[in-house]
Design a protein around this motif. Structure first.
Motif, mmCIF file in Angstrom:
data_model
loop_
_atom_site.group_PDB
_atom_site.id
_atom_site.type_symbol
_atom_site.label_atom_id
_atom_site.label_comp_id
_atom_site.label_asym_id
_atom_site.label_seq_id
_atom_site.Cartn_x
_atom_site.Cartn_y
_atom_site.Cartn_z
ATOM 1 N N GLY A 177 0.809 -1.217 0.000
ATOM 2 C CA GLY A 177 0.000 0.000 0.000
ATOM 3 C C GLY A 177 0.837 1.259 0.000
ATOM 4 N N ILE A 178 1.984 1.209 0.652
ATOM 5 C CA ILE A 178 2.913 2.342 0.669
ATOM 6 C C ILE A 178 4.305 1.806 0.376
ATOM 7 C CG2 ILE A 178 3.952 4.182 2.044
ATOM 8 C CD1 ILE A 178 1.425 4.260 3.704
ATOM 9 N N GLY A 179 4.843 2.164 -0.754
ATOM 10 C CA GLY A 179 6.204 1.759 -1.069
ATOM 11 C C GLY A 179 6.323 0.592 -2.019
ATOM 12 N N ASP B 281 24.988 1.685 -5.057
ATOM 13 C CA ASP B 281 25.591 2.952 -5.476
ATOM 14 C C ASP B 281 24.703 4.167 -5.250
ATOM 15 O OD1 ASP B 281 28.169 2.007 -6.844
ATOM 16 O OD2 ASP B 281 26.646 0.745 -7.783
ATOM 17 N N GLY B 282 23.432 3.939 -5.012
ATOM 18 C CA GLY B 282 22.536 5.068 -4.798
ATOM 19 C C GLY B 282 21.113 4.585 -4.618
ATOM 20 N N PHE B 283 20.188 5.541 -4.551
ATOM 21 C CA PHE B 283 18.790 5.208 -4.293
ATOM 22 C C PHE B 283 17.881 5.953 -5.257
ATOM 23 C CE2 PHE B 283 21.155 4.723 -0.381
ATOM 24 C CZ PHE B 283 20.758 3.466 0.053
ATOM 25 N N ASN B 284 16.880 5.244 -5.723
ATOM 26 C CA ASN B 284 15.838 5.825 -6.557
ATOM 27 C C ASN B 284 14.609 5.981 -5.666
ATOM 28 O OD1 ASN B 284 14.196 6.687 -8.605
ATOM 29 N ND2 ASN B 284 14.065 4.713 -9.638
ATOM 30 N N LEU B 285 14.356 7.198 -5.219
ATOM 31 C CA LEU B 285 13.292 7.418 -4.250
ATOM 32 C C LEU B 285 11.914 7.330 -4.904
ATOM 33 C CD1 LEU B 285 14.635 10.339 -2.021
ATOM 34 C CD2 LEU B 285 14.818 7.868 -1.666
ATOM 35 N N ALA B 286 11.070 6.485 -4.321
ATOM 36 C CA ALA B 286 9.675 6.401 -4.744
ATOM 37 C C ALA B 286 8.850 7.314 -3.844
ATOM 38 C CB ALA B 286 9.177 4.958 -4.637
ATOM 39 N N TYR B 287 7.701 7.712 -4.325
ATOM 40 C CA TYR B 287 6.888 8.620 -3.516
ATOM 41 C C TYR B 287 5.732 7.871 -2.863
ATOM 42 C CZ TYR B 287 3.605 8.647 -7.463
ATOM 43 O OH TYR B 287 2.729 8.278 -8.456
ATOM 44 N N ALA B 288 5.375 8.322 -1.673
ATOM 45 C CA ALA B 288 4.161 7.838 -1.022
ATOM 46 C C ALA B 288 3.017 8.793 -1.335
ATOM 47 C CB ALA B 288 4.371 7.728 0.483
ATOM 48 N N VAL B 289 3.330 10.087 -1.327
ATOM 49 C CA VAL B 289 2.352 11.125 -1.657
ATOM 50 C C VAL B 289 3.042 12.152 -2.547
ATOM 51 C CG1 VAL B 289 0.869 12.954 -0.764
ATOM 52 C CG2 VAL B 289 1.112 10.832 0.523
ATOM 53 N N THR B 290 2.415 12.456 -3.675
ATOM 54 C CA THR B 290 2.933 13.504 -4.554
ATOM 55 C C THR B 290 2.356 14.846 -4.104
ATOM 56 O OG1 THR B 290 2.882 11.905 -6.365
ATOM 57 C CG2 THR B 290 3.140 14.197 -6.957
ATOM 58 N N HIS B 291 3.162 15.837 -3.902
ATOM 59 C CA HIS B 291 4.611 15.934 -4.054
ATOM 60 C C HIS B 291 5.278 15.989 -2.677
ATOM 61 C CE1 HIS B 291 4.296 16.747 -8.371
ATOM 62 N NE2 HIS B 291 3.287 17.519 -8.090
#
Length: 204
Positions: free
Chosen positions: A101-103, A130-140
């Motif tokens: 539901g989140i993430g 090497d890094g992170f691709n941030l996903a959103y829970a709530v835009t923006h």
């Protein structure tokens, strides 16, 4: 290891992990925000999402039914995937709905800037990511929180840039030229015209 066996330099292959972060000015505020977000999660929506991802119709199961007891190979494979994320959880449709539901399928961090920064650094140290691709829970809101709360903490630790550098994305990631290195498998496809003419001659 597999990259080296394929003739690639492992250091030239960068891995960025999907990551969802719920941030607040303090751990308590972040946890309160997370609980609020969870209150908006739709069970039916989460089931539709995960059914689409896995190809399994989860509507056939009761919300509290233990999925590990379902005698199908598809469910077994899916549960193995879920269990790798949290082996101590008894996976039911309800538990899956809470998780995706989140993430989605990615890891979820909840906390203040220092807590989340600690967790990100721990992942880098233990996995070599090497890094992170941030996903959103709530835009923006998710990205605003990351910019205003997390980035300053990472910059303070010297692990996040403070200004943009010139050049292409490839140059920024690898510190080399704007094109694929000659040793990269993709470099062989630079001049498709010559490759096609060569193949036509071979066929003739």
């Amino acid at each position: 290891r597999r990259a080296a066996e394929a003739g690639r330099d492992p250091a030239k292959i960068l891995i960025f992990n999907l990551q969802t972060v719920i941030l607040g000015e303090t751990d308590a505020l972040a946890k309160a925000k997370f609980e609020e977000y969870k209150s908006y999660v739709s069970y039916e929506g989460a089931m539709a999402l995960i059914s689409g991802w896995t190809g399994i119709d989860f509507s056939q199961f009761k919300p509290d039914q233990a999925l590990e007891n379902v005698p199908t190979n598809a469910i077994k494979s899916a549960v193995e995937t879920f269990s790798s994320a949290d082996p101590d959880t008894l996976w039911t449709p309800n538990a899956l709905a809470d998780w995706v539901g989140i993430g989605g399928f990615g890891p979820l961090f909840v906390g203040g800037p220092e807590t989340v920064a600690d967790l990100l650094e721990e992942w880098v140290e233990e996995t070599g990511v090497d890094g992170f691709n941030l996903a959103y829970a709530v835009t923006h809101e998710t990205f605003i929180d990351a910019v205003e709360l997390l980035v300053p903490e990472l910059q303070k630790r010297g692990v996040y840039k403070k200004e943009y550098t010139k050049g292409t994305l490839r140059e920024k990631l690898f510190g080399e030229g704007p094109r694929l290195a000659d040793g990269h498998p993709g470099a062989a496809w630079r001049n498709l015209g010559e490759l096609n003419r060569g193949r036509q001659k071979e066929r003739a």
